[in-house]
Design an enzyme around this catalytic site. Structure first.
Site, PDB file in Angstrom:
ATOM      1  N   ARG A  13       0.847  -1.190   0.000  1.00 52.20           N
ATOM      2  CA  ARG A  13       0.000   0.000   0.000  1.00 52.20           C
ATOM      3  C   ARG A  13       0.881   1.238   0.000  1.00 52.20           C
ATOM      4  NH1 ARG A  13      -5.369  -1.085   3.775  1.00 52.20           N
ATOM      5  NH2 ARG A  13      -5.441  -3.333   3.419  1.00 52.20           N
ATOM      6  N   SER A  97      -8.229  -1.022  -0.264  1.00 49.74           N
ATOM      7  CA  SER A  97      -9.281  -1.363   0.694  1.00 49.74           C
ATOM      8  C   SER A  97      -9.982  -0.111   1.196  1.00 49.74           C
ATOM      9  CB  SER A  97      -8.682  -2.179   1.842  1.00 49.74           C
ATOM     10  OG  SER A  97      -9.680  -2.623   2.723  1.00 49.74           O
ATOM     11  N   HIS A  98      -9.832   0.191   2.491  1.00 50.08           N
ATOM     12  CA  HIS A  98     -10.543   1.306   3.108  1.00 50.08           C
ATOM     13  C   HIS A  98      -9.700   2.577   3.196  1.00 50.08           C
ATOM     14  CE1 HIS A  98      -8.217  -0.688   6.277  1.00 50.08           C
ATOM     15  NE2 HIS A  98      -8.101   0.513   6.808  1.00 50.08           N
ATOM     16  N   LYS A 107      -2.866  -6.591  -3.672  1.00 47.46           N
ATOM     17  CA  LYS A 107      -2.989  -7.818  -2.894  1.00 47.46           C
ATOM     18  C   LYS A 107      -2.615  -8.974  -3.817  1.00 47.46           C
ATOM     19  CE  LYS A 107      -6.534  -6.176   0.307  1.00 47.46           C
ATOM     20  NZ  LYS A 107      -7.895  -6.378   0.884  1.00 47.46           N
ATOM     21  N   ASP A 237     -16.723  -2.537   2.931  1.00 49.94           N
ATOM     22  CA  ASP A 237     -15.602  -1.623   2.742  1.00 49.94           C
ATOM     23  C   ASP A 237     -15.377  -1.391   1.256  1.00 49.94           C
ATOM     24  OD1 ASP A 237     -14.439  -4.034   2.017  1.00 49.94           O
ATOM     25  OD2 ASP A 237     -12.578  -3.689   3.105  1.00 49.94           O
ATOM     26  N   ASP A 239     -13.284  -2.327  -1.164  1.00 51.57           N
ATOM     27  CA  ASP A 239     -13.105  -3.411  -2.134  1.00 51.57           C
ATOM     28  C   ASP A 239     -14.042  -4.577  -1.864  1.00 51.57           C
ATOM     29  OD1 ASP A 239     -11.663  -3.968   0.211  1.00 51.57           O
ATOM     30  OD2 ASP A 239     -10.174  -5.185  -0.827  1.00 51.57           O
ATOM     31  N   ASP A 241     -14.459  -6.845   0.422  1.00 52.00           N
ATOM     32  CA  ASP A 241     -14.130  -8.146   1.011  1.00 52.00           C
ATOM     33  C   ASP A 241     -14.482  -8.199   2.491  1.00 52.00           C
ATOM     34  OD1 ASP A 241     -12.119  -6.417   1.814  1.00 52.00           O
ATOM     35  OD2 ASP A 241     -10.489  -7.847   1.500  1.00 52.00           O
ATOM     36  N   ARG A 242     -14.817  -7.039   3.084  1.00 52.86           N
ATOM     37  CA  ARG A 242     -15.241  -6.991   4.483  1.00 52.86           C
ATOM     38  C   ARG A 242     -16.689  -6.530   4.570  1.00 52.86           C
ATOM     39  NH1 ARG A 242     -12.277  -3.362   8.272  1.00 52.86           N
ATOM     40  NH2 ARG A 242     -12.068  -1.940   6.514  1.00 52.86           N
ATOM     41  N   HIS A 324     -13.553  -9.607   8.346  1.00 53.55           N
ATOM     42  CA  HIS A 324     -13.172 -10.615   7.353  1.00 53.55           C
ATOM     43  C   HIS A 324     -13.691 -11.980   7.808  1.00 53.55           C
ATOM     44  CE1 HIS A 324     -10.412  -8.285   4.801  1.00 53.55           C
ATOM     45  NE2 HIS A 324      -9.987  -7.684   5.902  1.00 53.55           N
TER      46      HIS A 324
END
Length: 445
Positions: A13, A97-98, A107, A237, A239, A241-242, A324
């Protein structure tokens, strides 16, 4: 260039453009393609303004090594895991992500959805990058466009019994992120009424930070659930995934309660199975797992650690406090969408309101995860060890201090310059008192 700042524990990141730009992305593509064994690399990206350009620069780097590219385009992160698992190919996902809009990241996943983290390949990729010891080829690899979203939707729906789902009214906050793409495609197959909030994909994230672990970022969803009389609220979030949950009263649901709820459900179907949780999860999680005949295994925060331990232990499920949720049948990968579908099916089976379904797991009183910026993290932890020397101290994924009626964990963030505090107690009064006490010690510096 020094790449230490962008290589994190389980992903990359960096700020745009000073830390991550087209040139760096191209070099990362060369390094990643050199590291993986497969002849083809899959590439996906989220809705961030810089993601398409970075993904294309990365693709050019991959092709320069002679390897081929299957370009997945605009997808949520959990679709990248699915693709890596289904097609047995390595996949990289461009997302931060966030993190704020001026950030981006990568990732990495190897063939079979095997995670690539600091201790499982990421440092080798960094070495190749720094040494520029990547493979070169006179014959560039090919590139094809590949759409796997519909296949993922079919896969996600196969994880539940669609005919069991009741006609719930479901409010969903996509936060202008990737849930705005995937949620409508899934819910068109369900008998539920979807109440959408911020479904337009917008990489500038104009409405709120796409980080639902923070209460202020789900405040509008809470009001929407109450105003519209929804049965449940889902906050994803950036992307996707959460996922975080809101009950029918508009109360935020701690992720530990979802982990415990899903664990109990899965153990009824697969008795004696192993389930993984974090050091910062509520004590109700391992207690629920063991009370229902399962084996509870603690692991560090981070998808690369969780997935590795799932494979080693044969675990069927894992849940993290950060929202997650990992499923064996999903190539051991995490998916906010699949977790949401599981909860909808469980609520349909139980035929009770969401808050009632959670009541069995609400044994303790926890604070919201609290961040503190400190000049010297080691000194802060040393102060805590001195002040709480009579505690049972565990050095694992931070430092956990356990007493008979409360516990707390302090750990440095892998993505931000802060110390994170999680604390849980037997009573709300003790929780509040100890949280204030511990934070005062942390912030003395």
């Amino acid at each position: 260039m020094n790449f230490d700042d962008i290589f994190k524990a389980y992903d990359i990141r960096g700020r745009i453009p000073e830390e991550l730009n087209d040139e760096v992305a191209t070099k990362l593509g060369k390094a990643y393609a050199t590291y993986v064994k497969a002849d083809t690399v899959m590439i996906g990206h989220d809705m961030r303004v810089t993601s398409p350009q970075l993904a294309n620069a990365f693709a050019a780097g991959v092709q320069s090594t002679g390897k081929n590219v299957s370009f997945l385009g605009l997808i949520p992160t959990d679709v990248s895991y699915f693709a890596a698992g289904k097609f047995e190919l390595p996949c990289v996902m461009f997302t931060a992500s966030h993190n704020p809009a001026n950030w981006n990241g990568l990732k990495f996943t190897d063939a079979g959805a095997v995670p690539i983290g600091k201790e499982s390949g990421l440092q080798e990729i960094k070495r190749i990058l720094e040494e520029e010891s990547w493979t070169t080829s006179d014959q560039p690899g090919t590139r094809e466009e590949m759409d796997v979203v519909d296949q993922y939707v079919e896969h996600a729906l196969s994880m539940i019994h669609i005919d069991k789902i009741k006609p719930f009214k479901v409010a969903v906050d996509a936060g202008n992120g990737m849930a705005g793409l995937i949620v409508p495609k899934v819910f068109q197959h369900l008998p539920c009424e979807l109440v959408p909030l911020y479904f337009d994909l917008d990489g500038t994230m104009p409405n709120h930070e796409p980080n639902p672990i923070k209460p202020e970022n789900v405040a509008e969803l809470v009001e929407l659930v109450k105003h519209e009389g929804c049965d449940i609220g889902l906050a994803f979030d950036g992307d996707a995934d959460r996922v975080f949950f809101i009950d029918e009263r508009g109360s935020r649901v701690p992720s530990s309660l979802i982990t415990a709820m899903v664990a109990k459900n899965l153990l009824a179907k697969k008795p004696g199975s192993t389930i993984i949780y974090n050091a910062v999860s509520s004590h109700s999680v391992p207690e629920t797992i063991e009370e229902n005949g399962g084996k509870a295994v603690m692991e560090r925060v981070g998808h690369s650690y969780i997935k590795k331990t799932m494979k080693e232990t044969g675990a069927i499920f894992a849940g993290e406090h950060s929202g997650h949720y990992y499923f064996l049948e999903n190539y051991r990968a995490d998916s906010g969408l699949i977790a949401a579908l599981f909860v909808l099916e469980m609520l349909s089976d139980m035929d009770v309101e969401f808050s009632a379904a959670l009541s069995d797991f609400e044994k303790y009183f926890a604070i919201e995860e609290t961040n503190s910026e400190v000049a010297d993290k080691d000194a802060a932890i040393a102060r805590l060890k001195k002040a709480y020397s009579t505690a049972e101290i565990l050095e694992f994924d931070g430092t956990t201090f356990t007493f008979s009626d409360y516990w707390f964990n302090v750990r440095p963030s892998n993505t931000e310059p802060v110390l994170r505090l999680n604390l849980e107690a037997d009573t709300p009064q003790l929780r509040d008192a100890k949280a204030a006490e511990v934070l005062n010690i942390i912030r003395q510096g």
